[in-house]
Design an enzyme around this catalytic site. Structure first.
Site, PDB file in Angstrom:
ATOM      1  CG  HIS A  81      43.225  43.520  41.222  1.00  0.00           C
ATOM      2  ND1 HIS A  81      43.297  44.341  40.117  1.00  0.00           N
ATOM      3  CD2 HIS A  81      42.649  42.375  40.805  1.00  0.00           C
ATOM      4  CE1 HIS A  81      42.783  43.720  39.067  1.00  0.00           C
ATOM      5  NE2 HIS A  81      42.378  42.528  39.452  1.00  0.00           N
TER       6      HIS A  81
ATOM      7  CG  HIS B 282      35.103  40.530  35.494  1.00  0.00           C
ATOM      8  ND1 HIS B 282      35.293  40.343  34.143  1.00  0.00           N
ATOM      9  CD2 HIS B 282      36.344  40.751  36.032  1.00  0.00           C
ATOM     10  CE1 HIS B 282      36.585  40.443  33.860  1.00  0.00           C
ATOM     11  NE2 HIS B 282      37.239  40.691  34.991  1.00  0.00           N
TER      12      HIS B 282
ATOM     13  CG  ASP C  79      38.894  37.221  37.527  1.00  0.00           C
ATOM     14  OD1 ASP C  79      38.873  35.997  37.753  1.00  0.00           O
ATOM     15  OD2 ASP C  79      39.753  37.774  36.811  1.00  0.00           O
TER      16      ASP C  79
END
Length: 282
Positions: free
Chosen positions: A118, A209, A63
């Site tokens: 987000h 991430h 991500d």
């Protein structure tokens, strides 16, 4: 054809005791009312957490909502090990680092949609959810073209019926994860590796991430360990089924829809008697 089982792993921690309580409540409010409530509980949409596969195949995903200070090294590690993965990109990150969007795709990785701002999608209306997905996808498409397979990961892993329904309408596969590295908590590389290797299995989707403090070190050591265990690492779109699947409600496991079993052939009976003749007695 796609048949969706519905539900969520966390959801069932609540649903099971509620259904048990419903059996008691039926004496108080009536069985018909409880039946309606039960149908609602058991009809919640669920994304793909993991894939049922006979092949020792897994997907690694990243991500991207943070910076880029460790992204170049991650890309270098993936390149050196000839591994292709999936990056779920947030719109603010896309706006700020367009050259990295191009770089990720140039390296042969696929990109998914992580919404534009987000947000907590459950708090938004369907139109607002649609805007989040379309606005981000428009920016990604302008930089690198339309992805062959549209993948979407909800921020915070938060979803609901309306979130998945909007994503379905726009042609997305909604993707969660089955193994969380917790790299965003700044775990040591060794702790990240232990978390992943302890539970990883065929069909798993591993969450990382792009700017975790120890993510590059962990990934660099993990790839050879995963391969030594026999795993092939592929992008998410190559792991999931694109048609004829179901998603199990209690686990988020995507698997092939069972094929109907053909009926057994009928054994022929005795021939019919000629017209006017009575059949022989037994």
């Amino acid at each position: 054809m796609v048949f969706r089982w519905r539900g969520g792993a966390r959801f069932w921690l609540i649903a099971v005791p509620v259904v048990w309580l419903a059996s008691v409540a039926s004496y108080l409010v009536g069985s018909e009312t409880v039946a309606v409530v039960s149908r609602v509980l058991l009809s919640r949409l669920v994304p793909i957490y993991k894939v049922d596969t006979a092949h020792p195949r897994i997907a690694i995903s990243f991500d991207a909502m943070w910076g880029t200070s460790r992204t170049d090294r991650i890309l270098e590690i993936l390149r050196n090990h000839r591994v292709k993965t999936t990056f779920f990109l947030g719109g603010n990150w896309v706006d700020k680092y367009p050259e990295y969007v191009r770089k990720i795709v140039a390296e042969g990785h696929e990109v998914g949609n992580h919404t534009y701002t987000h947000p907590h999608l459950n708090s938004l209306s369907p139109d607002q959810i649609r805007w989040e997905l379309e606005e981000n996808q428009r920016r990604i498409d302008a930089l690198v073209g339309r992805p062959r397979v549209l993948l979407f990961r909800p921020p915070f892993g938060e979803y609901s019926d309306k979130v998945i329904e909007v994503a379905d309408q726009l042609g997305y596969y909604t993707i969660q994860w089955s193994v969380d590295s917790l790299d965003w908590q700044n775990l040591s590389a060794g702790a990240i590796i232990d978390r992943v290797m302890r539970v990883v299995g065929p069909g798993d989707i591993v969450l990382f991430h792009n700017d975790g403090a120890n993510t590059p070190d962990a990934v660099e050591r993990l790839i050879p360990m995963l391969r030594e265990r026999g795993f092939e690492i592929v992008p998410v779109s190559q792991l999931i089924y694109h048609s004829d699947y179901i998603i199990e409600p209690h686990s988020g496991l995507q698997r092939r829809r069972p094929r109907p079993v053909p009926p057994a052939p009928q054994r022929p009976g005795p021939p019919a008697p000629p017209p006017g003749q009575r059949p022989p007695s037994r």
